[in-house]
Design a protein around this motif. Structure first.
Motif, PDB file in Angstrom:
ATOM      1  N   GLU A  29       0.843  -1.183   0.000  1.00 44.76           N
ATOM      2  CA  GLU A  29       0.000   0.000   0.000  1.00 44.76           C
ATOM      3  C   GLU A  29       0.887   1.244   0.000  1.00 44.76           C
ATOM      4  O   GLU A  29       2.126   1.128   0.072  1.00 44.76           O
ATOM      5  N   PRO A  30       0.307   2.451  -0.089  1.00 37.13           N
ATOM      6  CA  PRO A  30       1.114   3.655  -0.278  1.00 37.13           C
ATOM      7  C   PRO A  30       2.185   3.916   0.773  1.00 37.13           C
ATOM      8  O   PRO A  30       3.186   4.587   0.474  1.00 37.13           O
ATOM      9  N   ASP A  31       2.016   3.415   2.008  1.00 41.17           N
ATOM     10  CA  ASP A  31       3.014   3.691   3.042  1.00 41.17           C
ATOM     11  C   ASP A  31       4.151   2.677   3.075  1.00 41.17           C
ATOM     12  O   ASP A  31       4.987   2.707   3.982  1.00 41.17           O
ATOM     13  N   GLY A  32       4.223   1.778   2.097  1.00 41.09           N
ATOM     14  CA  GLY A  32       5.416   0.966   1.931  1.00 41.09           C
ATOM     15  C   GLY A  32       5.399  -0.422   2.549  1.00 41.09           C
ATOM     16  O   GLY A  32       4.416  -0.845   3.173  1.00 41.09           O
ATOM     17  N   LEU A  33       6.515  -1.117   2.370  1.00 37.99           N
ATOM     18  CA  LEU A  33       6.623  -2.526   2.726  1.00 37.99           C
ATOM     19  C   LEU A  33       6.490  -2.774   4.226  1.00 37.99           C
ATOM     20  O   LEU A  33       5.754  -3.665   4.654  1.00 37.99           O
ATOM     21  N   ALA A  34       7.207  -2.008   5.029  1.00 39.76           N
ATOM     22  CA  ALA A  34       7.205  -2.251   6.471  1.00 39.76           C
ATOM     23  C   ALA A  34       5.813  -2.030   7.068  1.00 39.76           C
ATOM     24  O   ALA A  34       5.315  -2.858   7.835  1.00 39.76           O
ATOM     25  N   ALA A  35       5.181  -0.926   6.711  1.00 43.93           N
ATOM     26  CA  ALA A  35       3.872  -0.606   7.290  1.00 43.93           C
ATOM     27  C   ALA A  35       2.799  -1.580   6.812  1.00 43.93           C
ATOM     28  O   ALA A  35       1.949  -2.019   7.600  1.00 43.93           O
ATOM     29  N   THR A  36       2.825  -1.928   5.537  1.00 39.27           N
ATOM     30  CA  THR A  36       1.845  -2.875   5.008  1.00 39.27           C
ATOM     31  C   THR A  36       2.011  -4.236   5.683  1.00 39.27           C
ATOM     32  O   THR A  36       1.029  -4.868   6.089  1.00 39.27           O
ATOM     33  N   SER A  37       3.250  -4.685   5.813  1.00 41.75           N
ATOM     34  CA  SER A  37       3.514  -5.977   6.454  1.00 41.75           C
ATOM     35  C   SER A  37       3.091  -5.968   7.913  1.00 41.75           C
ATOM     36  O   SER A  37       2.577  -6.967   8.426  1.00 41.75           O
ATOM     37  N   GLU A  38       3.270  -4.836   8.589  1.00 35.82           N
ATOM     38  CA  GLU A  38       2.897  -4.744  10.001  1.00 35.82           C
ATOM     39  C   GLU A  38       1.391  -4.865  10.182  1.00 35.82           C
ATOM     40  O   GLU A  38       0.917  -5.512  11.122  1.00 35.82           O
ATOM     41  N   ARG A  39       0.617  -4.267   9.288  1.00 39.67           N
ATOM     42  CA  ARG A  39      -0.836  -4.393   9.392  1.00 39.67           C
ATOM     43  C   ARG A  39      -1.280  -5.840   9.217  1.00 39.67           C
ATOM     44  O   ARG A  39      -2.158  -6.336   9.936  1.00 39.67           O
ATOM     45  N   ILE A  40      -0.682  -6.527   8.242  1.00 41.64           N
ATOM     46  CA  ILE A  40      -1.025  -7.933   8.026  1.00 41.64           C
ATOM     47  C   ILE A  40      -0.572  -8.776   9.218  1.00 41.64           C
ATOM     48  O   ILE A  40      -1.278  -9.688   9.656  1.00 41.64           O
ATOM     49  N   SER A  41       0.588  -8.453   9.761  1.00 40.97           N
ATOM     50  CA  SER A  41       1.104  -9.170  10.923  1.00 40.97           C
ATOM     51  C   SER A  41       0.145  -9.074  12.106  1.00 40.97           C
ATOM     52  O   SER A  41      -0.161 -10.076  12.772  1.00 40.97           O
TER      53      SER A  41
END
Length: 213
Positions: free
Chosen positions: A11-23
């Motif tokens: 998503e627009p805020d990048g890999l780390a933030a997107t992965s954290e939401r899924i985590s």
């Protein structure tokens, strides 16, 4: 032929933030995947049970991402807001698909910090770009079985279902086999496309119950 993994474009805020939401949603930590130099992308991995996994993938500012269909697909999905990009099946022989599509499979690889390298051949990304309901196909190179992303960490989350806007007949024609023959206990709910076809959501069995993303 068997179901292998699902791909989620950042998503627009990048890999780390997107992965954290899924985590947080799944209750498990992601594993750093690494860079795919031939595609101009990088990913994070969520190992799942049953030899499956979820990858969160991000396009890099690299010439390869402009040339490689995979990089193009990731960029297009991320620029549209991110989300489910597609699904992938593992096959023992890519030759029938090469003959049907009239082109050769392309190699992919990524290196681990300890120097080991995971490598594979894949085909079908152009088909996915044109019609996102269809999966792409890959064959992991011989000798890489232990490096399969599902083995990156002991898995506790199970992928149990997909909702795909599209047609099982269309996908069966693309693969040359009935869809149910390769999904085992992963259930697919087919819906009529309202706009672009493709993966709409994925269901997981987690320690906190069923989660749908």
């Amino acid at each position: 032929m068997r179901f292998d993994h699902v791909s989620y474009a950042v998503e627009p805020d990048g890999l780390a933030a997107t992965s954290e939401r899924i985590s947080k949603a799944l209750g498990i930590e992601a594993v750093k995947g690494g860079v795919h130099p031939r595609f101009g992308t990088r990913n994070m991995i969520f190992p799942l049970t049953d030899h499956h996994y979820l990858e969160v993938v991000e396009v890099l500012d690299h010439p390869a991402s402009n040339k490689a269909p995979f990089g193009q697909a990731v960029r297009a999905r991320s620029e549209a807001g991110g989300g489910w990009m597609g699904w992938c099946v593992e096959v023992d022989d890519l030759t029938p698909f090469e003959e049907r599509l009239g082109r050769h499979a392309v190699p992919g690889n990524r290196k681990f910090p300890d120097g080991q390298e995971l490598s594979w051949q894949q085909i079908g990304i152009k088909g996915l770009i044109a019609d996102p309901q269809v999966p792409y196909m890959l064959r992991w190179d011989d000798g890489t079985e232990a490096l399969h992303p599902s083995n990156a960490r002991p898995a506790t989350v199970k992928l149990i279902g997909l909702t795909i806007a599209g047609s099982s007949e269309r996908v069966a024609d693309w693969l040359g086999t009935p869809v149910d023959d390769l999904l085992d206990d992963v259930k697919v709910a087919w819906t009529a496309p309202n706009g672009t076809p493709g993966v709409m959501s994925v269901r997981f069995e987690t320690a906190n119950g069923i989660v749908e993303l």
